[in-house]
Design a protein around this motif. Structure first.
Motif, PDB file in Angstrom:
ATOM      1  N   TYR A 255     -57.490-102.932  53.132  1.00 39.55           N
ATOM      2  CA  TYR A 255     -58.415-102.406  54.187  1.00 39.55           C
ATOM      3  C   TYR A 255     -59.859-102.204  54.019  1.00 39.55           C
ATOM      4  O   TYR A 255     -60.678-102.109  54.924  1.00 39.55           O
ATOM      5  N   VAL A 256     -60.187-101.781  52.668  1.00 33.60           N
ATOM      6  CA  VAL A 256     -61.559-101.539  52.385  1.00 33.60           C
ATOM      7  C   VAL A 256     -62.267-102.897  52.224  1.00 33.60           C
ATOM      8  O   VAL A 256     -63.220-103.233  52.436  1.00 33.60           O
ATOM      9  N   ALA A 257     -61.407-103.686  51.236  1.00 32.42           N
ATOM     10  CA  ALA A 257     -61.918-105.115  50.737  1.00 32.42           C
ATOM     11  C   ALA A 257     -61.909-106.213  51.851  1.00 32.42           C
ATOM     12  O   ALA A 257     -63.008-106.890  52.035  1.00 32.42           O
ATOM     13  N   ASN A 258     -61.160-106.037  53.067  1.00 26.63           N
ATOM     14  CA  ASN A 258     -61.008-107.198  53.777  1.00 26.63           C
ATOM     15  C   ASN A 258     -61.855-106.990  55.162  1.00 26.63           C
ATOM     16  O   ASN A 258     -61.753-107.554  56.258  1.00 26.63           O
ATOM     17  N   ALA A 259     -62.811-105.850  55.321  1.00 26.24           N
ATOM     18  CA  ALA A 259     -63.244-105.553  56.429  1.00 26.24           C
ATOM     19  C   ALA A 259     -64.353-106.385  56.875  1.00 26.24           C
ATOM     20  O   ALA A 259     -64.961-106.249  58.086  1.00 26.24           O
ATOM     21  N   GLY A 260     -64.902-107.370  56.263  1.00 26.95           N
ATOM     22  CA  GLY A 260     -65.948-108.277  56.721  1.00 26.95           C
ATOM     23  C   GLY A 260     -65.522-108.909  57.996  1.00 26.95           C
ATOM     24  O   GLY A 260     -66.439-109.222  58.855  1.00 26.95           O
ATOM     25  N   GLY A 261     -64.450-109.464  58.315  1.00 27.62           N
ATOM     26  CA  GLY A 261     -64.130-110.113  59.532  1.00 27.62           C
ATOM     27  C   GLY A 261     -64.286-109.360  60.680  1.00 27.62           C
ATOM     28  O   GLY A 261     -65.028-109.586  61.846  1.00 27.62           O
TER      29      GLY A 261
ATOM     30  N   GLN B 118     -51.146-105.337  51.792  1.00 23.02           N
ATOM     31  CA  GLN B 118     -50.414-105.921  50.625  1.00 23.02           C
ATOM     32  C   GLN B 118     -49.258-105.058  49.812  1.00 23.02           C
ATOM     33  O   GLN B 118     -48.570-105.430  49.260  1.00 23.02           O
ATOM     34  N   LEU B 119     -49.492-103.761  50.293  1.00 22.44           N
ATOM     35  CA  LEU B 119     -48.323-103.022  49.400  1.00 22.44           C
ATOM     36  C   LEU B 119     -47.026-102.718  50.213  1.00 22.44           C
ATOM     37  O   LEU B 119     -46.912-102.738  51.507  1.00 22.44           O
ATOM     38  N   ALA B 120     -46.069-103.168  49.580  1.00 22.44           N
ATOM     39  CA  ALA B 120     -44.394-103.322  49.997  1.00 22.44           C
ATOM     40  C   ALA B 120     -44.070-102.301  50.577  1.00 22.44           C
ATOM     41  O   ALA B 120     -43.227-102.232  51.818  1.00 22.44           O
ATOM     42  N   ASP B 121     -44.388-100.932  50.113  1.00 25.12           N
ATOM     43  CA  ASP B 121     -43.872 -99.716  50.530  1.00 25.12           C
ATOM     44  C   ASP B 121     -44.926 -98.546  49.990  1.00 25.12           C
ATOM     45  O   ASP B 121     -45.812 -98.649  49.497  1.00 25.12           O
TER      46      ASP B 121
ATOM     47  N   SER C  57     -54.954 -92.231  42.454  1.00 25.48           N
ATOM     48  CA  SER C  57     -55.087 -93.666  43.064  1.00 25.48           C
ATOM     49  C   SER C  57     -56.295 -93.928  44.142  1.00 25.48           C
ATOM     50  O   SER C  57     -56.651 -92.901  44.901  1.00 25.48           O
ATOM     51  N   PRO C  58     -57.070 -95.108  43.987  1.00 25.08           N
ATOM     52  CA  PRO C  58     -57.985 -95.298  45.078  1.00 25.08           C
ATOM     53  C   PRO C  58     -57.316 -95.158  46.427  1.00 25.08           C
ATOM     54  O   PRO C  58     -58.166 -95.045  47.332  1.00 25.08           O
ATOM     55  N   HIS C  59     -56.235 -95.619  46.531  1.00 31.06           N
ATOM     56  CA  HIS C  59     -55.526 -95.681  47.868  1.00 31.06           C
ATOM     57  C   HIS C  59     -55.555 -94.273  48.684  1.00 31.06           C
ATOM     58  O   HIS C  59     -56.042 -94.182  49.759  1.00 31.06           O
TER      59      HIS C  59
ATOM     60  N   VAL D 182     -53.321-100.239  36.828  1.00 30.11           N
ATOM     61  CA  VAL D 182     -54.015-101.477  37.410  1.00 30.11           C
ATOM     62  C   VAL D 182     -54.784-100.663  38.555  1.00 30.11           C
ATOM     63  O   VAL D 182     -53.935-100.051  39.676  1.00 30.11           O
ATOM     64  N   LEU D 183     -55.859-101.061  38.655  1.00 31.15           N
ATOM     65  CA  LEU D 183     -56.907-100.465  39.526  1.00 31.15           C
ATOM     66  C   LEU D 183     -56.507-101.230  40.905  1.00 31.15           C
ATOM     67  O   LEU D 183     -56.683-102.560  40.955  1.00 31.15           O
ATOM     68  N   TYR D 184     -56.549-100.476  41.989  1.00 29.49           N
ATOM     69  CA  TYR D 184     -56.093-101.171  43.302  1.00 29.49           C
ATOM     70  C   TYR D 184     -57.278-100.808  44.366  1.00 29.49           C
ATOM     71  O   TYR D 184     -57.079 -99.651  44.721  1.00 29.49           O
ATOM     72  N   VAL D 185     -57.920-101.811  44.846  1.00 28.23           N
ATOM     73  CA  VAL D 185     -58.847-101.562  46.072  1.00 28.23           C
ATOM     74  C   VAL D 185     -57.963-101.688  47.178  1.00 28.23           C
ATOM     75  O   VAL D 185     -57.453-102.833  47.639  1.00 28.23           O
ATOM     76  N   PRO D 186     -57.681-100.755  48.172  1.00 29.33           N
ATOM     77  CA  PRO D 186     -56.998-100.777  49.585  1.00 29.33           C
ATOM     78  C   PRO D 186     -57.413-101.992  50.288  1.00 29.33           C
ATOM     79  O   PRO D 186     -58.637-102.307  50.307  1.00 29.33           O
TER      80      PRO D 186
END
Ligand code: NAD
Length: 355
Positions: free
Chosen positions: A285-291, A264-267, A333-335, A279-283
């Protein structure tokens, strides 16, 4: 297939000391592309193969570098015994031919299982089946459609994010903006609405917005160019990557970003800009690991167990909560915290391997 020189790769901001990056080509079929193995300390590199028309071959290489790095972190934080890899096939102007996917399967075989791959953007079931006929290292979709599992993981991460924002994780009465109503976004909307959330959504495909509106009359459809500006509690990007540019971050109307889209991060400066903007940002690769958690379960030595997948996917909530808590305590940052945690998991494994 040949290895690319690390001194040349060092010129790209996405390069992160990758273990090996290969360029491959098979002129007879039009096959050409890159395989990036970022880090295999935790296990063989695991990552999908993307088939895409890039503006330049270098853009494809850079995509493989960035995506393989994120796969390393995704595997580490999801606690699955795999490393990070990613392949891109540069779509030829002559169009898709099955010989190309057969040649790609043969190419993967040369890595002898150091790289396990599967379906990513641009490939359909037929393409994957052709690859599988040529290579045992192309993962079979035995675990079914991954979208709903990815959506459940994002939902778990959203609950942790709500708890960090509001001190409770109640979805009811909270507001959400979901960009992209594909496999993951549509399931995520369904989950949020089922838990009493107020949901705004957008997709460039009007067939998808119409279908979702019919399924959920309380869903509010927004124009794709405006969805990120809506003042909501959480914005969930579930379309394509690289959307969080500095300009886009300045336009965000949400308190937090937590979605499925990869990359999601452009750079490299985007996560700091999000932090500075509050703005709190959840990386991603943390959020989308379900698949990923669901697909690697297919390789479990004691067989696929849905209960275990459910528990691990729900574990994304605790992982997200720990990252957000530490970021809050350390005022960063959470990242940055997520990267540090993943690097710690990898270096601990490296120590056990060398002892
Ligand atoms: P998908 O192709 O099914 O859905 C993407 C949707 O986004 C499509 O409906 C498309 O029309 C829409 N879209 C594209 N550009 C848009 C724009 N500018 N504005 C609004 N909508 C737009 O993909 P998916 O499987 O749902 O995956 C979504 C994202 O999540 C991708 O970035 C993917 O890499 C990532 N992801 C998917 C999985 C999975 O298991 N499917 C797992 C992890 C991460």
């Amino acid at each position: 297939m040949h290895l690319l020189d690390h001194t040349i790769l060092g010129a790209f901001p996405e390069y992160d000391g990758h273990e090996a990056v290969y360029e491959y080509e098979h002129p007879e079929s039009g096959l050409r592309g890159y395989i990036a193995l970022h880090n295999t300390t935790l296990g063989p590199a695991n990552g999908g193969t993307r088939y895409w028309t890039y503006d330049t071959a270098t853009d494809g290489l850079r995509d493989a570098l960035a995506l393989s790095r994120a796969m390393t972190y995704k595997c580490a934080l999801a606690r699955v015994p795999y490393g990070g890899g990613k392949a891109v096939i540069l779509a030829p102007a002559s169009g898709k031919k099955q010989e190309l996917f057969q040649a790609y399967g043969n190419t993967i075989n040369a890595l002898n299982g150091r790289f396990l791959t599967g379906q990513d953007v641009g490939l359909d079931t037929k393409d994957i089946e052709t690859m599988q006929a040529a290579s045992p290292f192309v993962m079979r979709a035995a675990a079914g459609n991954l979208g709903p599992w990815a959506a459940r993981g994002v939902f778990a991460a959203i609950q942790a994010t709500l708890a960090a924002l509001f001190t409770n994780d109640t979805v009811a009465g909270k507001t959400f903006a979901v960009k992209g109503l594909g496999n993951v976004g549509s399931e995520l909307c369904t989950l949020l609405l089922a838990h009493g959330g107020r949901v705004f959504a957008a997709d460039t495909d009007s067939l998808k917005t119409t279908a979702m509106q019919q399924r959920h009359p309380t869903l509010t459809i927004i124009a794709p160019q405006d969805i990120h500006r809506i003042p909501v509690d959480i914005y969930a990007p579930c379309a394509l990557g690289k959307e969080l540019t500095k300009e886009r971050i300045d336009e965000l109307g949400c308190k937090a970003v937590c979605g499925a889209a990869n990359n999601q991060l452009a750079d490299n400066t985007a996560s700091e800009h999000l932090y500075e903007r509050g703005v709190l940002y959840v990386p991603d690769y943390v959020a989308n690991a379900g698949g990923l958690i669901n697909v690697v379960e297919s390789f479990a030595t004691d067989g696929y167990r849905e209960k275990r997948v459910t528990e691990r996917v729900q574990g994304i909530r605790q992982t997200t909560a720990s990252i957000l808590q530490q970021a809050n305590t350390e005022h960063c940052s959470p990242h940055r915290i997520a990267e540090m945690l993943a690097q710690t998991i990898i270096s601990e494994k490296r120590k056990t391997l060398s002892s």
